[in-house]
Design a protein around this motif. Sequence first.
Motif, PDB file in Angstrom:
ATOM      1  N   GLU A  83       0.816  -1.225   0.000  1.00 14.64           N
ATOM      2  CA  GLU A  83       0.000   0.000   0.000  1.00 14.64           C
ATOM      3  C   GLU A  83       0.844   1.268   0.000  1.00 14.64           C
ATOM      4  O   GLU A  83       0.302   2.361  -0.109  1.00 14.64           O
ATOM      5  CB  GLU A  83      -0.964  -0.005   1.186  1.00 14.64           C
ATOM      6  N   GLY A  84       2.141   1.133   0.132  1.00 16.68           N
ATOM      7  CA  GLY A  84       3.031   2.295   0.049  1.00 16.68           C
ATOM      8  C   GLY A  84       3.691   2.628   1.363  1.00 16.68           C
ATOM      9  O   GLY A  84       3.062   3.257   2.225  1.00 16.68           O
ATOM     10  N   LYS A 102       3.533   6.108   3.228  1.00  8.21           N
ATOM     11  CA  LYS A 102       2.287   6.556   3.859  1.00  8.21           C
ATOM     12  C   LYS A 102       2.367   6.338   5.372  1.00  8.21           C
ATOM     13  O   LYS A 102       2.714   5.244   5.826  1.00  8.21           O
ATOM     14  CB  LYS A 102       1.097   5.791   3.283  1.00  8.21           C
ATOM     15  N   LYS A 124       3.592   2.957   7.516  1.00 12.47           N
ATOM     16  CA  LYS A 124       4.795   2.985   8.361  1.00 12.47           C
ATOM     17  C   LYS A 124       4.450   2.606   9.797  1.00 12.47           C
ATOM     18  O   LYS A 124       5.147   1.824  10.434  1.00 12.47           O
ATOM     19  CB  LYS A 124       5.443   4.366   8.348  1.00 12.47           C
TER      20      LYS A 124
END
Length: 159
Positions: A72-73, A76, A80
């Motif tokens: 999901e990245g 972000k 994290k």
Amino acid sequence: MKNIPFWAKVIFGILACNAVGLAASSVTLPAITTWYADLNKPSFNPPNWLFGPVWTTLYTLMGVAAAGVWEEGFPKPPVKSALTVFGVQLFLNGLWSFLFFGLQSPLIAFIEIILLLVFIVLTFKKFREIKWWIGWLLVPYLLWVAFAAILNLFIVVLN
């Protein structure tokens, strides 16, 4: 940085989680036939051979779940945060074996496993907020650790 394909994240997640299990086995395996064998255990204690396959499966599910969140990245903040909490619970997971088998201290290990359960629940919630189905991959892990906590408590009481 070039995008890492999802399959590579899955492989990394599975290997990283299973590496924790491998590290923990360095203190667990020698104690199984010595110190642990001499402990009084409850009647519902599973046979020793069951732990390896169960933990391998659980670490694999954890690795897949972490990869799903990572996908999901990572930049972000919720990702994290979720992966940080995941990392803490993974550390606590490995630490338990060193406390229980390495230090031969069921009481300290029991206190630590309660903290581990708290962090598994937090990880479940954070993962579920990112992708609802990913958190559910951690439910077997949560249930097994809850069972392990009960076993741990009985070992403290019986010894």
